[in-house]
Design a protein around this motif. Structure first.
Motif, PDB file in Angstrom:
ATOM      1  N   TYR A  44       0.838  -1.202   0.000  1.00 44.73           N
ATOM      2  CA  TYR A  44       0.000   0.000   0.000  1.00 44.73           C
ATOM      3  C   TYR A  44       0.867   1.245   0.000  1.00 44.73           C
ATOM      4  N   GLY A  45       0.584   2.153  -0.925  1.00 46.35           N
ATOM      5  CA  GLY A  45       1.366   3.365  -1.088  1.00 46.35           C
ATOM      6  C   GLY A  45       1.970   3.421  -2.474  1.00 46.35           C
ATOM      7  N   LEU A  46       2.615   4.513  -2.803  1.00 40.22           N
ATOM      8  CA  LEU A  46       3.194   4.678  -4.127  1.00 40.22           C
ATOM      9  C   LEU A  46       4.392   3.742  -4.308  1.00 40.22           C
ATOM     10  N   PRO A  47       4.483   3.064  -5.446  1.00 40.71           N
ATOM     11  CA  PRO A  47       5.525   2.043  -5.652  1.00 40.71           C
ATOM     12  C   PRO A  47       6.948   2.546  -5.472  1.00 40.71           C
ATOM     13  N   ASP A  48       7.223   3.795  -5.810  1.00 43.68           N
ATOM     14  CA  ASP A  48       8.588   4.319  -5.738  1.00 43.68           C
ATOM     15  C   ASP A  48       8.907   4.978  -4.399  1.00 43.68           C
ATOM     16  N   SER A  49       8.002   4.901  -3.448  1.00 42.74           N
ATOM     17  CA  SER A  49       8.221   5.523  -2.143  1.00 42.74           C
ATOM     18  C   SER A  49       9.125   4.646  -1.272  1.00 42.74           C
ATOM     19  N   PRO A  50       9.744   5.231  -0.248  1.00 50.72           N
ATOM     20  CA  PRO A  50      10.549   4.430   0.688  1.00 50.72           C
ATOM     21  C   PRO A  50       9.707   3.327   1.319  1.00 50.72           C
ATOM     22  N   VAL A  51      10.318   2.162   1.513  1.00 47.41           N
ATOM     23  CA  VAL A  51       9.590   0.971   1.961  1.00 47.41           C
ATOM     24  C   VAL A  51       9.638   0.837   3.481  1.00 47.41           C
ATOM     25  N   ILE A  52       8.469   0.602   4.077  1.00 47.36           N
ATOM     26  CA  ILE A  52       8.381   0.172   5.466  1.00 47.36           C
ATOM     27  C   ILE A  52       7.796  -1.241   5.476  1.00 47.36           C
ATOM     28  N   LEU A  53       8.551  -2.162   6.050  1.00 44.23           N
ATOM     29  CA  LEU A  53       8.127  -3.552   6.178  1.00 44.23           C
ATOM     30  C   LEU A  53       7.589  -3.753   7.585  1.00 44.23           C
ATOM     31  N   MET A  54       6.323  -4.161   7.694  1.00 46.34           N
ATOM     32  CA  MET A  54       5.679  -4.379   8.989  1.00 46.34           C
ATOM     33  C   MET A  54       5.477  -5.870   9.196  1.00 46.34           C
ATOM     34  N   LEU A  55       6.160  -6.425  10.196  1.00 49.66           N
ATOM     35  CA  LEU A  55       6.086  -7.861  10.460  1.00 49.66           C
ATOM     36  C   LEU A  55       5.309  -8.115  11.744  1.00 49.66           C
ATOM     37  N   HIS A  56       4.239  -8.892  11.614  1.00 49.23           N
ATOM     38  CA  HIS A  56       3.405  -9.232  12.767  1.00 49.23           C
ATOM     39  C   HIS A  56       3.994 -10.435  13.510  1.00 49.23           C
ATOM     40  N   GLY A  57       3.344 -10.769  14.615  1.00 47.27           N
ATOM     41  CA  GLY A  57       3.780 -11.909  15.405  1.00 47.27           C
ATOM     42  C   GLY A  57       2.657 -12.876  15.690  1.00 47.27           C
ATOM     43  N   GLU A  58       2.660 -13.427  16.889  1.00 48.01           N
ATOM     44  CA  GLU A  58       1.780 -14.510  17.304  1.00 48.01           C
ATOM     45  C   GLU A  58       0.672 -13.987  18.206  1.00 48.01           C
ATOM     46  N   ALA A  63       1.780   9.378   4.704  1.00 47.64           N
ATOM     47  CA  ALA A  63       2.945  10.224   4.972  1.00 47.64           C
ATOM     48  C   ALA A  63       4.032  10.050   3.915  1.00 47.64           C
ATOM     49  N   GLY A  64       3.766   9.225   2.899  1.00 50.33           N
ATOM     50  CA  GLY A  64       4.701   9.123   1.796  1.00 50.33           C
ATOM     51  C   GLY A  64       5.546   7.871   1.743  1.00 50.33           C
ATOM     52  N   PHE A  65       5.123   6.818   2.454  1.00 48.09           N
ATOM     53  CA  PHE A  65       5.853   5.557   2.435  1.00 48.09           C
ATOM     54  C   PHE A  65       5.057   4.483   1.692  1.00 48.09           C
ATOM     55  N   ARG A  66       5.761   3.497   1.201  1.00 43.82           N
ATOM     56  CA  ARG A  66       5.145   2.287   0.663  1.00 43.82           C
ATOM     57  C   ARG A  66       5.206   1.221   1.753  1.00 43.82           C
ATOM     58  N   VAL A  67       4.059   0.720   2.163  1.00 44.93           N
ATOM     59  CA  VAL A  67       3.985  -0.258   3.243  1.00 44.93           C
ATOM     60  C   VAL A  67       3.858  -1.665   2.665  1.00 44.93           C
ATOM     61  N   ILE A  68       4.722  -2.551   3.127  1.00 44.17           N
ATOM     62  CA  ILE A  68       4.633  -3.980   2.820  1.00 44.17           C
ATOM     63  C   ILE A  68       4.349  -4.699   4.132  1.00 44.17           C
ATOM     64  N   ALA A  69       3.212  -5.385   4.213  1.00 46.32           N
ATOM     65  CA  ALA A  69       2.814  -6.067   5.446  1.00 46.32           C
ATOM     66  C   ALA A  69       2.376  -7.488   5.115  1.00 46.32           C
ATOM     67  N   PRO A  70       3.285  -8.456   5.216  1.00 50.46           N
ATOM     68  CA  PRO A  70       2.925  -9.842   4.885  1.00 50.46           C
ATOM     69  C   PRO A  70       2.210 -10.549   6.026  1.00 50.46           C
ATOM     70  N   ASP A  71       1.484 -11.593   5.669  1.00 45.48           N
ATOM     71  CA  ASP A  71       0.983 -12.561   6.635  1.00 45.48           C
ATOM     72  C   ASP A  71       1.949 -13.744   6.624  1.00 45.48           C
ATOM     73  N   LEU A  72       2.513 -14.064   7.771  1.00 43.09           N
ATOM     74  CA  LEU A  72       3.389 -15.223   7.846  1.00 43.09           C
ATOM     75  C   LEU A  72       2.626 -16.474   7.427  1.00 43.09           C
ATOM     76  N   ILE A  73       3.348 -17.453   6.901  1.00 39.87           N
ATOM     77  CA  ILE A  73       2.703 -18.726   6.554  1.00 39.87           C
ATOM     78  C   ILE A  73       2.051 -19.301   7.812  1.00 39.87           C
ATOM     79  N   GLY A  74       0.788 -19.696   7.670  1.00 43.00           N
ATOM     80  CA  GLY A  74       0.019 -20.193   8.811  1.00 43.00           C
ATOM     81  C   GLY A  74      -0.887 -19.151   9.423  1.00 43.00           C
ATOM     82  N   PHE A  75      -0.835 -17.923   8.891  1.00 44.21           N
ATOM     83  CA  PHE A  75      -1.570 -16.810   9.497  1.00 44.21           C
ATOM     84  C   PHE A  75      -2.284 -15.995   8.424  1.00 44.21           C
ATOM     85  N   GLY A  76      -3.341 -15.299   8.841  1.00 50.64           N
ATOM     86  CA  GLY A  76      -4.023 -14.372   7.957  1.00 50.64           C
ATOM     87  C   GLY A  76      -4.508 -15.011   6.678  1.00 50.64           C
ATOM     88  N   LYS A  77      -4.264 -14.328   5.562  1.00 48.46           N
ATOM     89  CA  LYS A  77      -4.696 -14.810   4.259  1.00 48.46           C
ATOM     90  C   LYS A  77      -3.667 -15.720   3.594  1.00 48.46           C
TER      91      LYS A  77
END
Length: 307
Positions: free
Chosen positions: A45-59, A76-90
């Motif tokens: 989520y966010g513009l593809p060329d924006s600085p990347v913030i990787l958000m990693l969830h837990g248990e 605020a101008g960042f591209r957010v990457i937020a994965p679901d770990l294998i076994g979680f979410g989608k």
């Protein structure tokens, strides 16, 4: 190993979470033969060329935990990457607990990052997001611009864990009803509305979908003979050389990780001179209790990184 895929209808009308779905096949990273796709879901989520913030969830949460922060940080101008770990979410899930190991989770995340070819990453990690994310930072520090560590740790098993964690470990294996939404609620300070509690339960329509969530507590190294102890020690040796910005943001109501922020601050050079913060009125899942404050910290500190 049987792969389960949560039906799409389970994720309909989740409050605050309408992000486009994205998937990466991480089957090639498995230590065993899968024979089919193993999909890891992520928010981008966010513009593809924006600085990347990787958000990693837990248990036992998933990227839904970051929903408020995703919007704020992207605006605020960042591209957010937020994965679901294998076994979680989608993401896809194995029906057998044996499929889930610390090493396998790391392999799946490495494959994910390699496929997306992410660089100059700003990392936000909480709970198991830190046990995994900080290992990746230690392995490839050149990929990361900075870190915010929130209510997390990188244990080696050399010190006895808090009793609160040992109780949680026992509960995860012995309870007949592993009610994930209720677990999230019990570890937050705010009262969650029923629809939000249901959203945390959405990925798990039956007990067999919860194997990954049940297994995570057993994978934390709590003794020196744990199979990942030496790898975590090596990771600490690398982090002792990490001089890019490393900020701690621990909450004031988390009995499991309390005090971990001081260990990071004493050990990692990148902590020197940073805006370390204690999040007031925050439980273990501070993304629910302190989303705005944590997002603002990330925006301020990571924008400094970009200058």
């Amino acid at each position: 190993m049987q792969i389960l895929r949560t039906p799409k209808h389970c994720f309909e009308n989740l409050p605050g979470y309408s992000f486009q779905e994205n998937y990466v096949d991480v089957s090639n990273a498995c230590a065993f033969t899968v024979g089919e796709e193993l999909r890891m879901h992520y928010v981008d989520y966010g513009l593809p060329d924006s600085p990347v913030i990787l958000m990693l969830h837990g248990e036992p949460s998933w990227s839904y935990l970051y929903r408020h922060m995703i919007n704020n940080v992207a605006q605020a101008g960042f591209r957010v990457i937020a994965p679901d770990l294998i076994g979680f979410g989608k993401s896809d899930k194995f029906a057998e607990q044996d499929a889930y190991t610390y090493a396998n989770h790391l392999s799946w995340l490495r494959e994910f990052l390699n496929t997306l070819a992410l660089t100059d990453i700003h990392l936000i990690c909480q709970d198991w997001g830190g046990l995994l994310g900080l290992r990746l930072v230690a392995e490839q520090p050149e990929l990361f611009m900075g870190v915010i560590a929130a209510n997390t740790m990188l244990p080696t098993g050399d010190h006895k864990p808090p009793q609160a964690f040992l109780d949680w470990q026992t509960y995860s294996q012995e309870t007949d009803n592993f009610d994930i939404g209720n677990i999230i609620q019990r570890a937050t300070q705010n009262d969650l509305i029923d629809e939000v509690v249901a959203a945390y339960n959405a990925p798990y329509p039956e007990e067999k979908y919860k194997a990954g969530a049940r297994k995570f507590p057993l994978l934390v190294p709590i003794s020196p003979d744990d199979p990942e102890t030496e790898n975590n020690r090596r990771a600490w040796a690398s982090l002792k050389q990490f001089d890019k910005p490393f900020i701690t943001a621990f909450s004031d109501h988390d009995p499991v990780t309390a005090g971990g922020d001081k260990i990071f601050q004493k050990t990692i050079p990148g902590c020197i001179g940073q805006s370390h913060t204690t999040m007031a009125n925050g439980g273990h899942f501070l993304q629910e209790d302190c989303a705005s404050a944590l997002a603002e910290l990330a925006i301020t500190c990571f924008k400094e990184n970009e200058r």
